[in-house]
Design a protein around this motif. Structure first.
Motif, PDB file in Angstrom:
ATOM      1  N   ARG A 105      20.681  -0.741  29.543  1.00 47.89           N
ATOM      2  CA  ARG A 105      20.089  -0.834  28.205  1.00 47.89           C
ATOM      3  C   ARG A 105      19.181   0.037  28.478  1.00 47.89           C
ATOM      4  O   ARG A 105      18.220   0.717  27.246  1.00 47.89           O
ATOM      5  CB  ARG A 105      20.135  -1.795  28.125  1.00 47.89           C
ATOM      6  N   GLN A 106      18.249   0.128  29.181  1.00 46.92           N
ATOM      7  CA  GLN A 106      16.894   0.493  29.125  1.00 46.92           C
ATOM      8  C   GLN A 106      16.560   2.593  29.731  1.00 46.92           C
ATOM      9  O   GLN A 106      16.297   3.074  29.005  1.00 46.92           O
ATOM     10  CB  GLN A 106      16.009   0.531  30.965  1.00 46.92           C
ATOM     11  N   THR A 107      18.287   2.683  30.293  1.00 47.35           N
ATOM     12  CA  THR A 107      18.207   4.667  31.004  1.00 47.35           C
ATOM     13  C   THR A 107      18.954   4.694  29.559  1.00 47.35           C
ATOM     14  O   THR A 107      18.859   6.271  30.133  1.00 47.35           O
ATOM     15  CB  THR A 107      18.872   4.957  31.840  1.00 47.35           C
ATOM     16  N   LEU A 108      20.095   4.005  28.960  1.00 48.52           N
ATOM     17  CA  LEU A 108      21.131   4.846  28.470  1.00 48.52           C
ATOM     18  C   LEU A 108      20.674   5.904  27.281  1.00 48.52           C
ATOM     19  O   LEU A 108      21.189   6.905  26.771  1.00 48.52           O
ATOM     20  CB  LEU A 108      22.517   4.446  28.207  1.00 48.52           C
ATOM     21  N   PRO A 109      19.877   5.163  26.484  1.00 52.81           N
ATOM     22  CA  PRO A 109      18.513   5.958  25.412  1.00 52.81           C
ATOM     23  C   PRO A 109      18.680   7.612  25.188  1.00 52.81           C
ATOM     24  O   PRO A 109      18.564   8.107  25.006  1.00 52.81           O
ATOM     25  CB  PRO A 109      18.287   5.328  25.209  1.00 52.81           C
ATOM     26  N   LEU A 110      18.072   8.061  27.287  1.00 50.67           N
ATOM     27  CA  LEU A 110      18.289   9.261  27.352  1.00 50.67           C
ATOM     28  C   LEU A 110      19.341  10.222  27.164  1.00 50.67           C
ATOM     29  O   LEU A 110      18.707  11.383  27.316  1.00 50.67           O
ATOM     30  CB  LEU A 110      17.345   9.166  29.068  1.00 50.67           C
ATOM     31  N   ARG A 111      20.332   9.731  27.368  1.00 47.88           N
ATOM     32  CA  ARG A 111      20.958  10.225  26.798  1.00 47.88           C
ATOM     33  C   ARG A 111      21.657  10.299  25.700  1.00 47.88           C
ATOM     34  O   ARG A 111      22.772  11.979  25.081  1.00 47.88           O
ATOM     35  CB  ARG A 111      22.513   9.515  27.402  1.00 47.88           C
ATOM     36  N   GLY A 112      20.622  10.250  24.704  1.00 48.15           N
ATOM     37  CA  GLY A 112      21.004  10.471  22.842  1.00 48.15           C
ATOM     38  C   GLY A 112      21.270   8.588  22.127  1.00 48.15           C
ATOM     39  O   GLY A 112      21.906   8.010  22.760  1.00 48.15           O
ATOM     40  N   THR A 113      22.334   9.682  21.123  1.00 50.84           N
ATOM     41  CA  THR A 113      22.870   8.886  20.441  1.00 50.84           C
ATOM     42  C   THR A 113      23.917   7.529  21.202  1.00 50.84           C
ATOM     43  O   THR A 113      24.400   8.316  21.909  1.00 50.84           O
ATOM     44  CB  THR A 113      23.672   8.871  19.157  1.00 50.84           C
ATOM     45  N   PRO A 114      24.581   6.810  20.823  1.00 54.07           N
ATOM     46  CA  PRO A 114      25.236   5.627  21.122  1.00 54.07           C
ATOM     47  C   PRO A 114      26.766   6.426  21.094  1.00 54.07           C
ATOM     48  O   PRO A 114      26.981   6.423  22.168  1.00 54.07           O
ATOM     49  CB  PRO A 114      25.166   4.582  19.788  1.00 54.07           C
ATOM     50  N   ALA A 115      26.797   8.015  20.472  1.00 53.04           N
ATOM     51  CA  ALA A 115      28.261   8.295  20.790  1.00 53.04           C
ATOM     52  C   ALA A 115      28.156   8.962  21.711  1.00 53.04           C
ATOM     53  O   ALA A 115      28.787   9.703  22.164  1.00 53.04           O
ATOM     54  CB  ALA A 115      28.261   9.146  19.363  1.00 53.04           C
ATOM     55  N   GLN A 116      26.505   9.934  21.807  1.00 55.14           N
ATOM     56  CA  GLN A 116      26.547  10.411  22.963  1.00 55.14           C
ATOM     57  C   GLN A 116      26.574   9.734  23.862  1.00 55.14           C
ATOM     58  O   GLN A 116      26.677   9.727  25.571  1.00 55.14           O
ATOM     59  CB  GLN A 116      25.421  11.143  23.515  1.00 55.14           C
ATOM     60  N   GLN A 117      26.144   8.417  24.212  1.00 58.23           N
ATOM     61  CA  GLN A 117      26.155   7.373  25.628  1.00 58.23           C
ATOM     62  C   GLN A 117      27.913   7.314  25.679  1.00 58.23           C
ATOM     63  O   GLN A 117      28.180   7.380  26.642  1.00 58.23           O
ATOM     64  CB  GLN A 117      25.386   6.140  24.836  1.00 58.23           C
ATOM     65  N   ALA A 118      28.387   6.724  24.665  1.00 56.25           N
ATOM     66  CA  ALA A 118      29.544   6.918  25.506  1.00 56.25           C
ATOM     67  C   ALA A 118      30.515   8.102  25.699  1.00 56.25           C
ATOM     68  O   ALA A 118      31.526   7.389  26.865  1.00 56.25           O
ATOM     69  CB  ALA A 118      30.700   5.919  23.561  1.00 56.25           C
ATOM     70  N   GLU A 119      30.390   9.123  25.257  1.00 57.67           N
ATOM     71  CA  GLU A 119      30.725  10.154  25.720  1.00 57.67           C
ATOM     72  C   GLU A 119      29.995  10.190  27.572  1.00 57.67           C
ATOM     73  O   GLU A 119      30.944  10.590  28.516  1.00 57.67           O
ATOM     74  CB  GLU A 119      29.843  11.219  25.398  1.00 57.67           C
ATOM     75  N   TYR A 120      29.094  10.077  27.797  1.00 55.71           N
ATOM     76  CA  TYR A 120      28.915   9.953  29.179  1.00 55.71           C
ATOM     77  C   TYR A 120      29.063   8.975  30.124  1.00 55.71           C
ATOM     78  O   TYR A 120      30.026   8.855  30.850  1.00 55.71           O
ATOM     79  CB  TYR A 120      27.105   9.809  28.358  1.00 55.71           C
ATOM     80  N   LEU A 121      29.663   7.764  29.450  1.00 52.56           N
ATOM     81  CA  LEU A 121      29.964   6.951  29.719  1.00 52.56           C
ATOM     82  C   LEU A 121      31.369   7.072  30.234  1.00 52.56           C
ATOM     83  O   LEU A 121      32.274   6.639  31.210  1.00 52.56           O
ATOM     84  CB  LEU A 121      29.629   5.159  28.880  1.00 52.56           C
ATOM     85  N   ALA A 122      32.488   8.038  29.695  1.00 56.17           N
ATOM     86  CA  ALA A 122      33.179   7.740  29.849  1.00 56.17           C
ATOM     87  C   ALA A 122      34.015   8.700  31.587  1.00 56.17           C
ATOM     88  O   ALA A 122      35.136   8.790  31.484  1.00 56.17           O
ATOM     89  CB  ALA A 122      34.414   8.847  29.182  1.00 56.17           C
TER      90      ALA A 122
END
Length: 442
Positions: A105-122
């Motif tokens: 939760r602390q680092t994933l906002p660095l990846r952008g929006t929730p959609a960008q976070q989901a794309e990253y985690l894929a």
């Protein structure tokens, strides 16, 4: 595949072992190594004191999960005692875990929006983890194949390894982690809930006094959900998820001891004790492993056209005996749940709540690629042995045995001596048995 390996840190010691830290950089997306998005991997090398590491072959350990860093052993604990007699061991923090570039939760906002976070985690499934292993292997082994020991989800990764990069493997050892090669998330959970119910029955047969204790706690929470210091919201459904313990060797005993002092007398009447709530928080919090909740159902995503869609929640609805409201309205024992992730996890746990939209997007995601190659596994030439735990709560035994038959040359050890954590609880014995099997010594 490309990686960069920073010079290893100075070696340090624990009783009986010498430890060395390793840091690597790998692409986030191995199919697009030039995209510029890179992450760090951390791994700890362990060698028995007094042994020359240059003369030892490598054993790579892949932890269960998803979302857990490699276990932090002290000295020669558990299976390390056996492994260190002939290997130098690499304990890899899989991408996103431990000291590798964290995803939370602390680092994933660095990846952008929730959609960008989901794309990253894929990019954090077994396929990427195996490509990480292959990217770092040449820097450590000089290109030689290594032995891989995969526990639980680590076994899923090992099966992926056998499917796509068997040239990197000298031997494959799997404990409680042979996945269904084509099983969907729905099929996995359809098989899981009857097993979870059997674990509940066994617990209540051992501790019949816990039937009333569990009902009393759940009834209290149904009327007054508790807020644990730190913000965790304990509901009846969250309390049920303590059933995760029932799949480990001493988990039933831990659950019993946790519940036996649940209530204290206060001026306002009976209340859940601080000690109980703190114990529950320690068991239920995802603060240390949020990827487990975010990615759990995606490890079963095999159909590019089908989202996982909160499969555990959907399948649970077909098993009304797990409904706490119905159990409390009648006289049935409260059934604990097991290795299942539900939407409410992202409203009750402060480590997950900021990631709720990301989790919804991952649950709705399509385009997942199949993880295993049955044709290549049928032609396997890597020596493989697997421990399959009878009625394992976390991994379906029937799925595991079907996969065992599909992998050419795989030898199984089916046992009810251990639960899912046998490779840890059994000390050196489980690894010793698998090595004997894979070498035709047993």
């Amino acid at each position: 595949m490309t990686s960069s390996h920073r010079p290893a840190a100075a070696r340090y010691r624990q009783p009986g072992v010498v430890l060395t830290d390793h840091h690597f950089e790998v692409p986030l997306d191995h199919d697009r190594p030039g995209s510029g998005d890179r992450i760090e991997l951390y791994a700890r090398e362990v060698v028995a004191a007094g042994k020359d590491p240059e003369g030892l072959p490598w054993l790579l350990y892949l932890e269960g999960g998803p979302g857990f860093g490699a276990r932090r052993f002290t000295g020669r604990q558990a299976w390390l005692e056996r492994a260190l007699t002939e290997y130098r061991v690499l304990l890899l923090d899989q991408r996103g875990t431990g000291r590798s570039t964290p995803a939370n939760r602390q680092t994933l906002p660095l990846r952008g929006t929730p959609a960008q976070q989901a794309e990253y985690l894929a990019h954090f499934r077994a396929d990427s983890i195996v490509r990480d292993c292959e990217a770092i292997r040449p820097a450590l082994t000089g290109g030689a194949p290594w032995t891989v020991l995969g526990q639980s989800f680590g076994g899923f990764c090992t099966t992926r390894y056998l499917s796509t990069a068997p040239e990197g493997l000298a031997t494959a050892l799997i404990t409680g982690g042979l996945p269904g090669l084509t099983a969907t998330a729905d099929q996995v959970y359809a098989a899981a809930f009857p097993r979870i119910e059997r674990k509940n029955q066994a617990h209540y047969a051992r501790y019949p006094m816990d039937v009333e204790r569990a009902r009393r706690i759940a009834a209290h929470l149904a009327e007054r959900p508790a807020v644990i210091p730190g913000g965790h919201r304990l509901t009846a459904e969250a309390f049920q998820s303590l059933g995760m313990l029932l799949g480990t060797g001493d988990g039933s005993h831990q659950l019993h001891y946790l519940m036996e002092n649940a209530f204290v007398a206060t001026p306002a009447g009976p209340a859940l004790s601080d000690a109980f709530l703190e114990g529950v928080r320690g068991q239920l919090s995802f603060a240390g492993h949020p990827l487990y909740a975010l990615l759990h159902e995606s490890i079963y995503a095999q159909d590019p056209a089908a989202p996982t869609g909160w499969a555990a929640e959907r399948i649970r609805a077909r098993h009304p005996r797990f409904d706490p409201t119905a159990a409390l309205a009648g006289d049935e024992p409260l059934l604990f749940t097991g290795e299942t992730i539900h939407p409410w996890h992202f409203t009750t746990d402060p480590a997950l709540e900021p990631l709720r939209e990301t989790a919804e997007l991952l649950a709705a995601r399509t385009g997942w690629t199949p993880l295993y190659d049955p044709a290549r596994l049928a032609a396997n030439e890597v020596p493989v042995a697997a421990a399959v735990y009878h009625d394992d709560m976390y991994v379906d035994t029937a799925h595991s045995l079907e996969t065992a038959r599909a992998i050419r040359g795989l030898r199984t050890w089916v046992t009810d001596e251990f639960e899912h954590d046998g490779v840890r609880a059994g000390g050196p014995r489980v690894l010793d048995r698998l090595l004997a099997l894979v070498r035709d010594e047993a």
